[in-house]
Design a protein around this motif. Structure first.
Motif, PDB file in Angstrom:
ATOM      1  N   ASP A   6       0.823  -1.202   0.000  1.00  0.00           N
ATOM      2  CA  ASP A   6       0.000   0.000   0.000  1.00  0.00           C
ATOM      3  C   ASP A   6       0.861   1.258   0.000  1.00  0.00           C
ATOM      4  O   ASP A   6       0.635   2.176  -0.774  1.00  0.00           O
ATOM      5  CB  ASP A   6      -0.932  -0.022   1.214  1.00  0.00           C
ATOM      6  N   ARG A   7       1.855   1.260   0.883  1.00  0.00           N
ATOM      7  CA  ARG A   7       2.764   2.410   0.967  1.00  0.00           C
ATOM      8  C   ARG A   7       4.034   1.985   1.686  1.00  0.00           C
ATOM      9  O   ARG A   7       4.072   0.949   2.334  1.00  0.00           O
ATOM     10  CB  ARG A   7       2.101   3.593   1.651  1.00  0.00           C
ATOM     11  N   ILE A  12       9.565   0.698   5.972  1.00  0.00           N
ATOM     12  CA  ILE A  12       8.539  -0.257   6.369  1.00  0.00           C
ATOM     13  C   ILE A  12       7.478  -0.288   5.273  1.00  0.00           C
ATOM     14  O   ILE A  12       6.946   0.750   4.882  1.00  0.00           O
ATOM     15  CB  ILE A  12       7.877   0.125   7.716  1.00  0.00           C
ATOM     16  N   ALA A  13       7.184  -1.487   4.765  1.00  0.00           N
ATOM     17  CA  ALA A  13       6.130  -1.651   3.773  1.00  0.00           C
ATOM     18  C   ALA A  13       4.818  -1.937   4.501  1.00  0.00           C
ATOM     19  O   ALA A  13       4.738  -2.878   5.289  1.00  0.00           O
ATOM     20  CB  ALA A  13       6.461  -2.804   2.832  1.00  0.00           C
ATOM     21  N   VAL A  14       3.829  -1.097   4.263  1.00  0.00           N
ATOM     22  CA  VAL A  14       2.500  -1.334   4.816  1.00  0.00           C
ATOM     23  C   VAL A  14       1.774  -2.190   3.788  1.00  0.00           C
ATOM     24  O   VAL A  14       1.531  -1.763   2.662  1.00  0.00           O
ATOM     25  CB  VAL A  14       1.751  -0.007   5.080  1.00  0.00           C
ATOM     26  N   GLU A  35       5.572   0.921  -4.022  1.00  0.00           N
ATOM     27  CA  GLU A  35       4.173   1.126  -3.661  1.00  0.00           C
ATOM     28  C   GLU A  35       3.265   0.734  -4.818  1.00  0.00           C
ATOM     29  O   GLU A  35       3.538   1.032  -5.973  1.00  0.00           O
ATOM     30  CB  GLU A  35       3.939   2.580  -3.270  1.00  0.00           C
ATOM     31  N   GLY A  36       2.203   0.003  -4.504  1.00  0.00           N
ATOM     32  CA  GLY A  36       1.248  -0.429  -5.502  1.00  0.00           C
ATOM     33  C   GLY A  36       1.529  -1.807  -6.080  1.00  0.00           C
ATOM     34  O   GLY A  36       0.676  -2.388  -6.745  1.00  0.00           O
ATOM     35  N   ASP A  37       2.726  -2.333  -5.839  1.00  0.00           N
ATOM     36  CA  ASP A  37       3.066  -3.657  -6.363  1.00  0.00           C
ATOM     37  C   ASP A  37       2.252  -4.748  -5.669  1.00  0.00           C
ATOM     38  O   ASP A  37       1.963  -4.670  -4.476  1.00  0.00           O
ATOM     39  CB  ASP A  37       4.556  -3.965  -6.187  1.00  0.00           C
ATOM     40  N   VAL A  38       1.882  -5.767  -6.447  1.00  0.00           N
ATOM     41  CA  VAL A  38       1.183  -6.938  -5.930  1.00  0.00           C
ATOM     42  C   VAL A  38       2.217  -8.044  -5.751  1.00  0.00           C
ATOM     43  O   VAL A  38       3.001  -8.326  -6.655  1.00  0.00           O
ATOM     44  CB  VAL A  38       0.075  -7.398  -6.902  1.00  0.00           C
ATOM     45  N   VAL A  39       2.228  -8.651  -4.569  1.00  0.00           N
ATOM     46  CA  VAL A  39       3.198  -9.688  -4.231  1.00  0.00           C
ATOM     47  C   VAL A  39       2.448 -10.989  -3.964  1.00  0.00           C
ATOM     48  O   VAL A  39       1.464 -11.000  -3.221  1.00  0.00           O
ATOM     49  CB  VAL A  39       4.014  -9.279  -2.976  1.00  0.00           C
TER      50      VAL A  39
END
Length: 67
Positions: A6-7, A12-14, A35-39
């Motif tokens: 998300d951000r 730190i990746a939220v 940000e915005g990447d799908v994992v």
């Protein structure tokens, strides 16, 4: 399972999960992600089994009786 980054705040990746929950993770575990990447997250059962067998072998060797 999929999550969306998300951000990113202070390294730190939220992360937003498909079920709507969130979690924070060190951004370094998502090498190159932004940000915005799908994992995609998956369990590698074959590798898990292999590692368990190696660990068990080491334990067996450790406690094997020496004559």
């Amino acid at each position: 399972m999929k999550l969306i980054i998300d951000r990113i705040e202070n390294n730190i990746a939220v992360c937003l999960f498909e079920n709507g929950t969130t979690a924070d993770a060190q951004v370094c575990i998502f090498a190159g992600a932004k940000e915005g990447d799908v994992v995609n997250i998956s369990i590698d059962s074959r590798e898990t089994k292999k590692r368990k067998e190696i660990a068990q072998s080491k334990l067996n060797n450790l406690f094997e009786k020496k004559e």
